[in-house]
Design a protein around this motif. Structure first.
Motif, PDB file in Angstrom:
ATOM      1  N   THR A  62      17.914  44.128 -30.943  1.00  0.00           N
ATOM      2  CA  THR A  62      16.935  44.528 -29.941  1.00  0.00           C
ATOM      3  C   THR A  62      16.222  44.543 -28.889  1.00  0.00           C
ATOM      4  OG1 THR A  62      16.523  46.458 -30.707  1.00  0.00           O
ATOM      5  CG2 THR A  62      18.696  46.492 -29.690  1.00  0.00           C
ATOM      6  N   ALA A  63      15.144  44.808 -27.491  1.00  0.00           N
ATOM      7  CA  ALA A  63      13.447  44.543 -28.074  1.00  0.00           C
ATOM      8  C   ALA A  63      13.109  45.314 -29.657  1.00  0.00           C
ATOM      9  CB  ALA A  63      13.743  45.037 -26.361  1.00  0.00           C
ATOM     10  N   GLN A  64      12.772  45.499 -29.050  1.00  0.00           N
ATOM     11  CA  GLN A  64      12.700  47.259 -29.565  1.00  0.00           C
ATOM     12  C   GLN A  64      12.409  46.711 -31.345  1.00  0.00           C
ATOM     13  OE1 GLN A  64      14.751  48.445 -28.346  1.00  0.00           O
ATOM     14  NE2 GLN A  64      13.530  49.149 -26.961  1.00  0.00           N
ATOM     15  N   GLU A  65      12.952  45.841 -31.581  1.00  0.00           N
ATOM     16  CA  GLU A  65      13.498  45.179 -33.438  1.00  0.00           C
ATOM     17  C   GLU A  65      12.613  43.943 -32.899  1.00  0.00           C
ATOM     18  OE1 GLU A  65      17.614  46.096 -34.596  1.00  0.00           O
ATOM     19  OE2 GLU A  65      17.605  44.926 -33.532  1.00  0.00           O
ATOM     20  N   LEU A  66      12.190  43.636 -31.985  1.00  0.00           N
ATOM     21  CA  LEU A  66      11.107  41.762 -32.359  1.00  0.00           C
ATOM     22  C   LEU A  66       9.544  42.343 -31.668  1.00  0.00           C
ATOM     23  CD1 LEU A  66      13.951  40.353 -28.834  1.00  0.00           C
ATOM     24  CD2 LEU A  66      13.335  39.663 -30.825  1.00  0.00           C
ATOM     25  N   PRO A  67       9.360  41.307 -32.958  1.00  0.00           N
ATOM     26  CA  PRO A  67       7.992  41.157 -32.768  1.00  0.00           C
ATOM     27  C   PRO A  67       7.079  40.701 -31.357  1.00  0.00           C
ATOM     28  CG  PRO A  67       8.421  40.123 -34.533  1.00  0.00           C
ATOM     29  CD  PRO A  67      10.077  40.283 -34.160  1.00  0.00           C
ATOM     30  N   SER A  68       6.124  41.322 -31.011  1.00  0.00           N
ATOM     31  CA  SER A  68       5.758  40.499 -30.266  1.00  0.00           C
ATOM     32  C   SER A  68       5.190  38.753 -29.839  1.00  0.00           C
ATOM     33  CB  SER A  68       3.982  41.013 -30.636  1.00  0.00           C
ATOM     34  OG  SER A  68       3.040  40.594 -29.022  1.00  0.00           O
ATOM     35  N   GLY A  69       5.548  38.917 -28.990  1.00  0.00           N
ATOM     36  CA  GLY A  69       5.638  37.604 -28.517  1.00  0.00           C
ATOM     37  C   GLY A  69       7.223  36.670 -28.442  1.00  0.00           C
ATOM     38  N   TYR A  70       7.296  37.155 -29.258  1.00  0.00           N
ATOM     39  CA  TYR A  70       8.872  36.626 -29.395  1.00  0.00           C
ATOM     40  C   TYR A  70      10.127  37.951 -28.405  1.00  0.00           C
ATOM     41  CZ  TYR A  70       8.253  34.527 -33.561  1.00  0.00           C
ATOM     42  OH  TYR A  70       7.157  33.349 -33.802  1.00  0.00           O
ATOM     43  N   ALA A  71      10.704  37.011 -27.563  1.00  0.00           N
ATOM     44  CA  ALA A  71      11.686  36.994 -26.592  1.00  0.00           C
ATOM     45  C   ALA A  71      13.545  37.345 -26.700  1.00  0.00           C
ATOM     46  CB  ALA A  71      12.465  36.398 -24.910  1.00  0.00           C
TER      47      ALA A  71
END
Length: 318
Positions: free
Chosen positions: A108-117
């Motif tokens: 999910t978007a909430q699980e991704l570090p900054s800079g990753y889609a």
């Protein structure tokens, strides 16, 4: 039935134990203590890396996954099932290893570090090798196996020793000389071991612009990596590379700024164009010679699958 396995890394020990379980009496020859071997240094998370052929790697990896998942339920084995996140900068295709892992899903978007889609979440075995290798040795010894510290100059010394019916060459990089296999080459890996600032999720970015990045939390530390330097044989620590590893891992997980560096580690992975699991002809009256080496960065990922194939070869005409 008597077999000698040459080599006591993860390939050698899994092969020896698999042969024991098939009814063989087994000796393992090792030229060095296990704590000095490349297997002992490995980050050792199940993930096919730098190995072929693809179809066999998928089969070997799936079987090894199942065995390691079972070992994760055994106290003291050094194996745990670890939640993992593979990071991507563009939409990934379904990886070849997807059928083996558990609970694969898009992050999910909430699980991704900054800079990753994009990312994939899944669960895989993580193996703490300083715990697991001695555990394998104890398992092997408890079943009647004999570990012998012997440095050989040629495989013929074992083939013609009068005791072995089958010899299994699990010598990794040493197969370049012992098996006269000039296709074997080193893949240098450098990692950084740091304190664990409370991480429980393994993360990796195989396409990071500054180099591969992975973060593998263990019980008391974290392994940060790492390099995959083909045909590089030196084991000197490159401090500039160490700084780069730290920088890209901290970019993914900022809590690593709180971690203290414990150790810089360099090891040489034993690679060849494809993993070699096959028999060589030795001639009448001599022990049979089987091979199991060239796993690249996938020794822990393929170990039990390759060992199963070795047992099948050993029992084919024995």
């Amino acid at each position: 039935m008597r077999a000698t396995v040459v080599g006591s890394g993860v390939a050698g020990l899994t092969t020896a134990i698999a042969l024991q379980r098939a009814g063989w009496q087994v000796h393992v020859l090792t030229a060095a203590p296990i704590e000095t071997l490349t297997s002992h240094l490995a980050a050792a998370v199940w993930f096919p890396t730098h190995a072929g052929p693809p179809e066999a790697v998928t089969r070997w990896g799936a079987h090894t996954f199942d065995v390691l998942a079972g070992l994760a339920e055994q106290p003291g084995s050094g194996v745990v099932m670890r939640e993992s996140l593979a990071l991507y900068r563009s939409a990934p295709s379904v990886p070849a290893w997807a059928t083996a892992v558990r609970e694969l899903r898009p992050a999910t978007a909430q699980e991704l570090p900054s800079g990753y889609a994009y990312g994939l979440r899944f669960q895989v075995p993580l193996v703490e090798m300083p715990i697991h290798l001695p555990w394998l040795v104890d398992l092997f010894s408890a079943s009647g196996g004999r570990l012998r510290f012997v440095r050989i100059a040629a495989l013929d010394e074992v083939i013609d020793d009068g005791w072995s019916e089958v010899v299994v060459n699990c010598t990794g990089l040493a197969a370049r000389e012992l098996a006269q296999d000039r296709s074997v080459y080193a893949v240098r890996g450098q990692i950084v071991r740091v304190t664990n600032p409370g991480l429980t999720l393994s993360m990796r970015d195989e396409q990071h612009p500054s180099g591969r990045a992975y973060i593998h939390p263990r019980t008391a530390d974290c392994i940060l990596g790492g390099t995959l330097d083909e045909h590089r044989w030196d084991t000197d620590v490159d401090l500039a590379e160490a700084d780069s590893i730290l920088a890209r891992c901290r970019e993914i997980e900022p809590r690593l700024y709180q971690a203290d560096v414990l150790e810089h580690i360099v090891g040489l992975r034993p690679a060849r164009p494809t993993v070699r699991v096959e028999e060589s002809v030795t001639g009448p009256g001599r022990a049979r010679l089987l091979h199991n080496y060239g796993h690249g960065g996938s020794g822990i990922t393929l170990g039990w699958g390759c060992a199963r194939d070795v047992v099948a070869l050993a029992t084919l005409v024995s």
